[in-house]
Structure formats: C-alpha cells, structure tokens
Design a protein around this motif. Structure first.
Motif, PDB file in Angstrom:
ATOM      1  N   ARG A 248      63.461  43.797  37.879  1.00  0.00           N
ATOM      2  CA  ARG A 248      64.832  43.641  38.355  1.00  0.00           C
ATOM      3  C   ARG A 248      65.847  44.029  37.293  1.00  0.00           C
ATOM      4  O   ARG A 248      66.858  44.671  37.573  1.00  0.00           O
ATOM      5  CB  ARG A 248      65.057  42.195  38.802  1.00  0.00           C
ATOM      6  CG  ARG A 248      64.383  41.861  40.122  1.00  0.00           C
ATOM      7  CD  ARG A 248      64.541  40.393  40.466  1.00  0.00           C
ATOM      8  NE  ARG A 248      63.967  40.077  41.772  1.00  0.00           N
ATOM      9  CZ  ARG A 248      63.835  38.850  42.257  1.00  0.00           C
ATOM     10  NH1 ARG A 248      64.228  37.809  41.517  1.00  0.00           N
ATOM     11  NH2 ARG A 248      63.311  38.645  43.448  1.00  0.00           N
ATOM     12  N   VAL A 249      65.572  43.651  36.043  1.00  0.00           N
ATOM     13  CA  VAL A 249      66.494  43.995  34.952  1.00  0.00           C
ATOM     14  C   VAL A 249      66.532  45.514  34.755  1.00  0.00           C
ATOM     15  O   VAL A 249      67.605  46.107  34.589  1.00  0.00           O
ATOM     16  CB  VAL A 249      66.089  43.287  33.641  1.00  0.00           C
ATOM     17  CG1 VAL A 249      66.933  43.802  32.478  1.00  0.00           C
ATOM     18  CG2 VAL A 249      66.255  41.787  33.781  1.00  0.00           C
ATOM     19  N   ALA A 250      65.365  46.150  34.791  1.00  0.00           N
ATOM     20  CA  ALA A 250      65.311  47.609  34.626  1.00  0.00           C
ATOM     21  C   ALA A 250      66.070  48.313  35.749  1.00  0.00           C
ATOM     22  O   ALA A 250      66.819  49.277  35.513  1.00  0.00           O
ATOM     23  CB  ALA A 250      63.862  48.083  34.584  1.00  0.00           C
ATOM     24  N   GLN A 251      65.883  47.823  36.986  1.00  0.00           N
ATOM     25  CA  GLN A 251      66.598  48.418  38.122  1.00  0.00           C
ATOM     26  C   GLN A 251      68.101  48.202  38.011  1.00  0.00           C
ATOM     27  O   GLN A 251      68.892  49.091  38.321  1.00  0.00           O
ATOM     28  CB  GLN A 251      66.072  47.822  39.430  1.00  0.00           C
ATOM     29  CG  GLN A 251      64.647  48.249  39.769  1.00  0.00           C
ATOM     30  CD  GLN A 251      64.010  47.372  40.829  1.00  0.00           C
ATOM     31  OE1 GLN A 251      64.650  46.466  41.391  1.00  0.00           O
ATOM     32  NE2 GLN A 251      62.727  47.614  41.110  1.00  0.00           N
ATOM     33  N   PHE A 252      68.485  46.987  37.543  1.00  0.00           N
ATOM     34  CA  PHE A 252      69.913  46.696  37.367  1.00  0.00           C
ATOM     35  C   PHE A 252      70.523  47.614  36.308  1.00  0.00           C
ATOM     36  O   PHE A 252      71.614  48.162  36.499  1.00  0.00           O
ATOM     37  CB  PHE A 252      70.114  45.240  36.964  1.00  0.00           C
ATOM     38  CG  PHE A 252      71.527  44.939  36.539  1.00  0.00           C
ATOM     39  CD1 PHE A 252      72.528  44.745  37.490  1.00  0.00           C
ATOM     40  CD2 PHE A 252      71.869  44.876  35.199  1.00  0.00           C
ATOM     41  CE1 PHE A 252      73.837  44.494  37.104  1.00  0.00           C
ATOM     42  CE2 PHE A 252      73.176  44.610  34.800  1.00  0.00           C
ATOM     43  CZ  PHE A 252      74.161  44.420  35.757  1.00  0.00           C
TER      44      PHE A 252
ATOM     45  N   GLN B 101      69.523  50.527  35.378  1.00  0.00           N
ATOM     46  CA  GLN B 101      69.637  51.897  35.908  1.00  0.00           C
ATOM     47  C   GLN B 101      70.897  52.049  36.757  1.00  0.00           C
ATOM     48  O   GLN B 101      71.664  53.015  36.591  1.00  0.00           O
ATOM     49  CB  GLN B 101      68.404  52.237  36.738  1.00  0.00           C
ATOM     50  CG  GLN B 101      68.453  53.658  37.305  1.00  0.00           C
ATOM     51  CD  GLN B 101      67.370  53.919  38.330  1.00  0.00           C
ATOM     52  OE1 GLN B 101      66.943  52.984  39.036  1.00  0.00           O
ATOM     53  NE2 GLN B 101      66.914  55.154  38.420  1.00  0.00           N
ATOM     54  N   LYS B 102      71.138  51.091  37.659  1.00  0.00           N
ATOM     55  CA  LYS B 102      72.325  51.158  38.516  1.00  0.00           C
ATOM     56  C   LYS B 102      73.605  50.989  37.700  1.00  0.00           C
ATOM     57  O   LYS B 102      74.634  51.612  37.978  1.00  0.00           O
ATOM     58  CB  LYS B 102      72.239  50.094  39.603  1.00  0.00           C
ATOM     59  CG  LYS B 102      71.133  50.375  40.618  1.00  0.00           C
ATOM     60  CD  LYS B 102      71.035  49.281  41.673  1.00  0.00           C
ATOM     61  CE  LYS B 102      69.927  49.586  42.668  1.00  0.00           C
ATOM     62  NZ  LYS B 102      69.779  48.518  43.685  1.00  0.00           N
ATOM     63  N   TRP B 103      73.537  50.142  36.689  1.00  0.00           N
ATOM     64  CA  TRP B 103      74.685  49.902  35.803  1.00  0.00           C
ATOM     65  C   TRP B 103      75.077  51.191  35.081  1.00  0.00           C
ATOM     66  O   TRP B 103      76.249  51.571  35.039  1.00  0.00           O
ATOM     67  CB  TRP B 103      74.296  48.806  34.815  1.00  0.00           C
ATOM     68  CG  TRP B 103      75.348  48.415  33.814  1.00  0.00           C
ATOM     69  CD1 TRP B 103      76.690  48.301  34.023  1.00  0.00           C
ATOM     70  CD2 TRP B 103      75.121  48.072  32.447  1.00  0.00           C
ATOM     71  NE1 TRP B 103      77.322  47.895  32.870  1.00  0.00           N
ATOM     72  CE2 TRP B 103      76.381  47.751  31.888  1.00  0.00           C
ATOM     73  CE3 TRP B 103      73.985  47.994  31.641  1.00  0.00           C
ATOM     74  CZ2 TRP B 103      76.522  47.368  30.554  1.00  0.00           C
ATOM     75  CZ3 TRP B 103      74.127  47.594  30.328  1.00  0.00           C
ATOM     76  CH2 TRP B 103      75.380  47.290  29.791  1.00  0.00           C
ATOM     77  N   VAL B 104      74.087  51.888  34.553  1.00  0.00           N
ATOM     78  CA  VAL B 104      74.345  53.138  33.822  1.00  0.00           C
ATOM     79  C   VAL B 104      74.878  54.214  34.760  1.00  0.00           C
ATOM     80  O   VAL B 104      75.813  54.947  34.415  1.00  0.00           O
ATOM     81  CB  VAL B 104      73.062  53.613  33.109  1.00  0.00           C
ATOM     82  CG1 VAL B 104      73.206  55.036  32.617  1.00  0.00           C
ATOM     83  CG2 VAL B 104      72.732  52.677  31.949  1.00  0.00           C
ATOM     84  N   ILE B 105      74.313  54.310  35.954  1.00  0.00           N
ATOM     85  CA  ILE B 105      74.788  55.299  36.924  1.00  0.00           C
ATOM     86  C   ILE B 105      76.248  55.039  37.276  1.00  0.00           C
ATOM     87  O   ILE B 105      77.056  55.965  37.398  1.00  0.00           O
ATOM     88  CB  ILE B 105      73.914  55.273  38.201  1.00  0.00           C
ATOM     89  CG1 ILE B 105      72.518  55.825  37.901  1.00  0.00           C
ATOM     90  CG2 ILE B 105      74.568  56.072  39.330  1.00  0.00           C
ATOM     91  CD1 ILE B 105      71.536  55.646  39.047  1.00  0.00           C
ATOM     92  N   ALA B 106      76.597  53.756  37.431  1.00  0.00           N
ATOM     93  CA  ALA B 106      77.954  53.394  37.838  1.00  0.00           C
ATOM     94  C   ALA B 106      78.971  53.546  36.711  1.00  0.00           C
ATOM     95  O   ALA B 106      80.077  54.052  36.913  1.00  0.00           O
ATOM     96  CB  ALA B 106      77.972  51.951  38.365  1.00  0.00           C
TER      97      ALA B 106
END
Length: 464
Positions: free
Chosen positions: A23-27, A29-34
């Motif tokens: 979950r942290v890795a997925q978060f 990834q989305k954080w960096v994209i945003a």
C-alpha cells in the motif's frame, strides 16, 4: 506481534506487513505522479523514497512493488539530471517589455522550467526614472530586492520607509508585500518595477517607453501562413503550459507570501495570454490602410479558428477577446468590409467565449474534448479564487474538505489537459524559422487609452 516460536513473524503478521508495504509503495507511486517535481525537490521526501525502495527490493515477495519503486527512482534520477543540466540557468526581463527569456540573447531558444534558484536579471527604477540593474534568484523576496535597489540607487531611507511597486503603463500602482517571491515574473506586459519612499508613491509615473509598443520582429504578418502561425503558437504555448505546476495555482490563489513558493511559470503563462490579446489589438490599430486592416481582421479570425482546431483554447480566447476590444470593435468601416462568412464565424466565436451563466458555453464545449488541450487559464484561476473566497478553509477547527475537493477539481482539470503529449501534424513549412521567432516576441501596447486614441485616428467616429 506473534511469532512461530523461532522469532520470525507469524504467517498472519507476515501477510499484514507485506500488505502495508504494498500500500505504501502504491501510494508513493500515485503521490509522485500527482506532485512530481515538488516531491523531487524535497530532500526529506527523496530520502524516504530511497529507503522505502531498499526495503521493498530486499523482499523477494514484493517483486511487483520493487518494479514500481524502481520506476519512481528513475523519475527522480531523470529530474535531478535535468536540474543539473540547467543548473545556474539565467533569465532576463528586458527593459522594453519583451517576454521573459533565457539569458542567451535568443528569444526563440527552447524554454525550460523556471526553478526557484534560477537567476533573473531585471531593472528597478525610482521616481526620477533613474534605474539600477539587479540579478537575483527567482525565489528572492521583495524585501531583498527593495534593500539592494535602494542601496544601489542611494535612496538613503530606512527599509520600513520604502515600497517595492509595479507601475503599469496606465499609471496604476501595485505594491508588493515584503515576503512576496518571483516578483519580476509577476509584472504586467509593460509594467516596470519601482522602489519608492512612502511619501513619493504619488510622484511615480510610467516611463515614456511604457506607452509605446514592446519590441517585436518587424515582419508583415500578411506574408506568414496563418496555419503555420497557429501551429507554432500552439507548440510555444504548450511548452509554457507544461511548465506550470498545479501547486502554482494554489500559491497564486492563497497568496505567494503565505508559502514562500514561486509562481513564475504560471506568471509567464498568464503573461502570454495578455500578450496575444494585446498583440491582436496593437497590430490592427497600427494599420492605417483600410484594405490592409480588413485583410488583417480576416487573418486573425482564421488564426482563432486554427487555434480552436489545435485545441489551444487559451490563445483562441486571447485572439477573440483582442478582436472584441473596444479599440477594434468600434472600427465599423473595417468590419463592414468583412465578408459575411467571417462575420458569422466571429459571432460564433463570441458566443463560445460568452461569460454568461459562468461561461456555460465554453464549459460545455471543452467538456467534450479529449487531451491534449491548452485550457483558458484565467477561468481556471477564477474557479480557484471563487472556491477559496466563497468557503472557509476550516470549520469548527476541522479542515473543510468540501472546499479542498472543489479546488482539487480545478487542479485535476489541469492534469487531464496534459494527460497526453501534444502531437500535431505540422503544416507545409514556408518560413518556419521566421514564424518561430515572430510568435515568441509579439509587439504589444497594453495601455487601453493609447489603443483607443490610435483607433480614433483610424476612424474618427462610430457609425450611428
């Protein structure tokens, strides 16, 4: 935590830990994209990402997450490589109102992201129109600029007795707060930066050059292909739009002085809208021949049509608003000679930019488009301001998430517009180099009084 007797976590605990790491890795990834470069510029955030990547890569059961983190690290590496490549970048704000450009002497040089530690070279004037030339990082505060300028200009006043002020071409004055940043990029087209004691504010007047047109290439626009103009304008505007970070809209809306963050890329993009708008008006009122004005009016209507076709809606709005400017709309002898087909097209364009019902016509039109597109930025800023000023940030000590969702929606619109790369089929090149140089530096007058006076010289009175 339970274990299996040998000190290792139980199967349930092990699965729980794996789930948390996933979950942290997925978060992340989305954080960096945003958020992108705002994350990459924060050393604490980068250290956290690198530590997380090491943890994930060391676990053989997290291969998919390891791949995700590897991709994130590669994005950080590319950003840092690009930052190092452009380290020490210098920008220049020419004294004659030209657009902010890289200090390469070439106004059509490839644009890059304006960063907080980039330097900018600009002038600061005092009431008697003497000036000094300064060089500061983009992120320098108004207080720092004011102190240095007053020293160079030998004003001999206490810092608290001085203001850093923009004087616009129409004489309007706007005082900067001491903790404002990216001040030079926030100036209007023909605005100039002044430092003045409090008791001299009323004595500040525009420079004579501010009522004249900014310098641009002396080219007869009629010889340039209209479609080629629109094509290169769209590429140029896309580069400016791509450089704007969504957070800059927040800093602009809440006030830069609250964050200490630059809005330079957004400033330049807003400036571009005004530049196109006043370029249209300036070119028309500078054309004494009636037949040439008619031809120019037709060309601008065609240019707006091509910009709309290329989904450069920011330039489309700017051109149509320029044609709707009173200095142009009152030229009835010119408009009367426009073919009915062009008048009909322009009427449709005016209906599309009609601000009634909160720009309903435009919102319905743009809602049907697919990216990439360059949106009408002033409306997005208006939406942000409306959401901010019409709603409290906190209610009973709690964050007003409804307000945050409203503001986030505007930022998501920006992201949607850029969710695909701009790929356009180039028109048959006729004078590509000349067109690219021309569109990067338009000739503009932004003083409405001067423009209207020039219009009256062309056609003395409005037809009854």
């Amino acid at each position: 935590m339970q274990n299996d007797g040998d000190g290792s976590p139980s199967v349930e605990d092990r699965e729980y830990l794996l789930t948390c790491k996933r979950r942290v890795a997925q978060f992340v990834q989305k954080w960096v994209i945003a958020v992108r470069n705002v994350v990459f510029e924060d050393p604490v955030a980068v250290d956290f990402i690198e530590e997380l990547a090491s943890e994930v890569e060391a676990d053989p059961e997290l291969q998919e997450e390891a791949s995700v983190m590897h991709h994130v690290l590669s994005q950080i590496a590319r950003y840092q490589e690009d930052r190092n490549l452009h380290n020490g970048q210098k920008w220049k704000l020419p004294p004659n109102g030209q657009p902010i450009c890289l200090f390469s002497g070439n106004p059509s040089a490839t644009r890059t992201l304006i960063r907080p530690d980039d330097d900018i070279i600009f002038r600061v004037y005092c009431a008697d129109h003497t000036y000094c030339t300064l060089r500061f990082p983009i992120a320098a505060t108004a207080e720092m600029i004011k102190a240095c300028a007053s020293d160079k200009l030998q004003l001999n006043r206490a810092p608290d007795d001085l203001f850093l002020v923009e004087v616009k071409s129409n004489g309007e004055r706007s005082v900067f707060k001491d903790n404002d940043v990216s001040v030079p990029t926030a100036l209007s087209l023909n605005g100039r930066l002044f430092v003045s004691p409090k008791d001299h504010l009323d004595a500040m007047t525009p420079l004579p050059e501010q009522e004249a047109a900014t310098e641009g290439l002396d080219i007869d626009i009629e010889v340039l292909s209209t479609k080629e103009l629109a094509f290169h304008m769209t590429l140029f505007d896309w580069d400016l739009f791509w450089a704007v970070h969504e957070y800059e809209l927040l800093y602009h809306t809440f006030g830069r002085h609250h964050f200490g963050k630059i809005t330079a890329n957004l400033d330049v993009f807003i400036r571009r809208f005004n530049e196109i708008q006043y370029w249209v008006v300036t070119e028309i009122v500078h054309t004494p021949s009636l037949s040439k004005r008619v031809s120019l009016l037709r060309k601008f209507i065609k240019l707006a049509a091509y910009c709309k076709e290329y989904q450069n809606l920011n330039a489309f709005f700017a051109i149509v608003m320029g044609l709707s400017n009173n200095a142009v709309s009152r030229l009835m002898q010119t408009w009367d000679k426009i073919p009915s087909k062009f008048r009909k097209i322009f009427t449709e364009f005016e209906a599309l930019i009609d601000p009634s019902r909160n720009h309903r016509a435009y919102r319905m039109f743009v809602g049907k488009l697919q990216p990439p597109l360059i949106p009408f930025m002033p409306l997005l800023l208006k939406d942000m301001t409306f959401a901010h000023e019409g709603n409290k940030t906190s209610l009973d000590g709690l964050v007003n998430f409804e307000k945050m969702h409203m503001m986030a929606q505007t930022m998501r619109t920006i992201r949607f517009c850029r969710s695909r790369h701009l790929v356009l089929d180039p028109p048959t090149p006729k004078s590509e180099g000349e067109v690219r140089s021309y569109i990067s530096c338009f000739r503009t007058i932004d003083n409405q009084r001067v423009l209207t006076a020039m219009s009256h010289k062309l056609e003395q009175s409005r037809r009854a």
